[in-house]
Write an enzyme that holds these catalytic residues in place. Sequence first.
Site, short mmCIF file in Angstrom:
data_model
loop_
_atom_site.label_atom_id
_atom_site.label_comp_id
_atom_site.label_asym_id
_atom_site.label_seq_id
_atom_site.Cartn_x
_atom_site.Cartn_y
_atom_site.Cartn_z
N ASP A 185 0.86 -1.18 0.00
CA ASP A 185 0.00 0.00 0.00
C ASP A 185 0.91 1.24 0.00
O ASP A 185 2.13 1.12 0.14
CB ASP A 185 -0.88 -0.04 1.26
N THR A 241 -0.02 4.81 1.62
CA THR A 241 -0.11 5.60 2.85
C THR A 241 0.16 4.74 4.08
O THR A 241 -0.49 3.72 4.30
CB THR A 241 -1.50 6.25 2.98
N ASP A 256 -1.57 -1.30 6.06
CA ASP A 256 -1.83 -0.90 7.43
C ASP A 256 -3.26 -0.45 7.68
O ASP A 256 -3.61 -0.09 8.80
CB ASP A 256 -0.88 0.24 7.83
#
Length: 828
Positions: free
Chosen positions: A517, A519, A716
């Site tokens: 991912d 961010t 996350d």
Amino acid sequence: MKHQYKIAGMTCNGCRSHVEKILSEVQGVSKVDVSLTEKLATIEMENHIPIENFKKALLEDGGSYKIGMLDDEMEEAPKEKSVSKPNEVGKFYCPMHCEGDKVYDKAGDCPVCGMDLVKQTPLVQTAQYTCPMHPEIIQDKPGSCPICGMDLVPMQPTSSEEDKTYLGLSKKMKLSLLFTIPVFIISMSEMIPNNPLFQIMDLKYWNWVQFILTIPVVFYTCWMFFERAWKSIITWNLNMFTLIGIGTGVAFLFSIFGMLFPSLFPVEFKTAGGTVHLYFEATVVVLTLVLLGQLLEAKAHSKTSGAIKELLKLAPTEATLVVDGVEKVISIHDINKGDLIRVKPGEKIPVDGKITEGSSTIDESMITGEPIPVDKTKDDLVSSGTINGTKSFLMIAEKVGAETLLSQIVKMVSDASHSRAPIQNVVDKVAKYFVPIVVLISVITFVIWWQFGPEPKLVYALVNAIAVLIIACPCALGLATPMSVMVGVGKGAQNGVLIKNAEAIENMNKIDVLITDKTGTLTEGKPSVEKIVVKEGSEVDVLGKVASINQNSEHPLAAAMVNFAKSKNAKLQKVEKFESITGKGVIGFINDEKISLGNHKLMEQEEVSEFKAIEEEVIAAQKLGKTVSYIAINKKVVGYITITDAIKASSLEAIKELKRQGVEVIMLTGDNEKTAKAVASELNLSDFKASCLPQDKLAYIKNLQAKGKIVAMAGDGINDAPALAQADIGIAMGTGTDVAIESAKITLVKGDLLGIVKAKNLSHAVMKNIKQNLFFAFIYNSLGIPVAAGILYPFFGLLLSPMIAALAMSFSSVSVIVNALRLRTLKL
């Protein structure tokens, strides 16, 4: 035909295999597949079989398991009293994990492999206090003695269960040596010319002395080996102790029979004096050497769980509670959520929480593996077990007991340490046939020496057959994988890499694609608002509405907007009908106005007019790597907000190293194409895909897996959870959400890609260590058994004494553990 039934009473993989075996033996059954997680049995049969037949089979097995139709209400069958749940304080488990997670209430030996059960490391440390004048006073928290009033003092820690096991074996070892050495001297003295012992009394009387000295070794110090051997035979769980018991038992009984009835033996079994060659010395020496091996294993086992013990030591036993300005020392077990805690210079932080007053530098190396202390100030989070620097501060307790990061790490390490790697299945298949094959080889050895060996043929046949039984070591095979896993998982935890199970270690070494991912994974995950551009209305008013909507969102971008609004003194208002649309943005109503905030997909979904009028400005910002959200009120665009999120300094280094190791690094992000391209270009990624919804990430991973790729996914956020679960290895950033961490196989406490490099290196080292152990164990048995059988005798005249075979066998399993312990020195 195929039917499914509910199964009750299973607690581990051993139970699953046992139930599968029982049901498959029912007449008419062609195939059985039992699922431990779903508690279901899928049974294929040629013709319908009444369920009563299955119930009868399980009942005859002892009634520990129950079977019923899918719609039946079933109670769990009564379990063995000795069995309990994994990881409970005071429980014992087999270091070879023969029965999966099965544990026992009492110390003893494994019913499958016969090895000594090892005590679970308690996951909670409790400090106890006593009075220096009245030691009978013991309590779990500090205070004063109820008898004399003196302050209670911490008790010295008692010896661990491993120490008790070691001390018990050590005592037996000393006693064994006391009796074994004289037997060995008497036996070997026959080689001395003019033997002085024979001048005292004849050999037949010395044989009685050997017999008497052998009794304490056989029936006390080493009797447990015969008990384990007998248990292994009646349960048909053949193991190392089967071989030891048969070999030494035959030697001992042969010696007694030869001593009592020498006339029944042929001449080749007798000495010049007419007595039979006895093997009391072989019996006691072999048993004592096996006991030595058990002693060394007990010592080594305590080191393999050293990582958990070191983690437990991180937690302090006391904390300073502040109530109405008054400080009071309490046990950490008495801390409640919301309590105000004073942390003084040099102290360990007792629980997870947030600093409310003061600042300091915190040494977090024991949690993250990073040696540089971290500056912490008001509103920063701190974790239990980390060490405060030179300043004092106040913190509020937010997570206590089992909720703390340290407690979760300890539990995860403990669970992973007792899990089984897929490579263990190969070992299990070999071990299943190992002992019967060794017994067969021993019989063949006896027959060949008896028929073709030199005189005395029967003596050679007996000695070599016993040597074959003694040298074989199935436990070296059994320990090869779990010992490496246990040490490796602990090493990972000390470096901020938390591994959920052994399968993750094995698969991590195979990955060839890493999906990540953006961010919070490639970037810091601490976005900040760069600017807000408002085309219509007041900037402060629009900013207030944007922040009001985002109050209800957990996304990092939302928090950045709320903080920015507060810094501009924007007014926050009540929001109704809030809705978060994954991968697009958020919507809600403020005073009957519909506020939409998100990307162009949300604008299209909400049929926002004229948002393309400002698209050129938005694209220009996105090309610089910024994240931009459109702002619309009542389906009309009024502006946009630009957010920056710095790329982590470690990301470029980690990606470069992963690519060097042959791993493709691909970014899947919900951000727009322009921003994603800018980040991918800066980090030199293998590939990227923008504007991804959770289902897109999931589909992308499935597509790679269909092509035969082994995929790891790092993320996350909540929207990463499906992809993390689908990937062969899900890697969660410890700084992320609980949902992401729960879905992952590996968690990185610090939360950057260098942790993935560490995990990859650790996986490679552990698998290499396991393969070394298995190689040594296989080679040892492949070479040792033929040598013991006498294969070198025709060429070099060499034979292997049963005593030397016992020494080699004892050290084989110890060498496996010692090799696994080398992982503790690994630099990640």
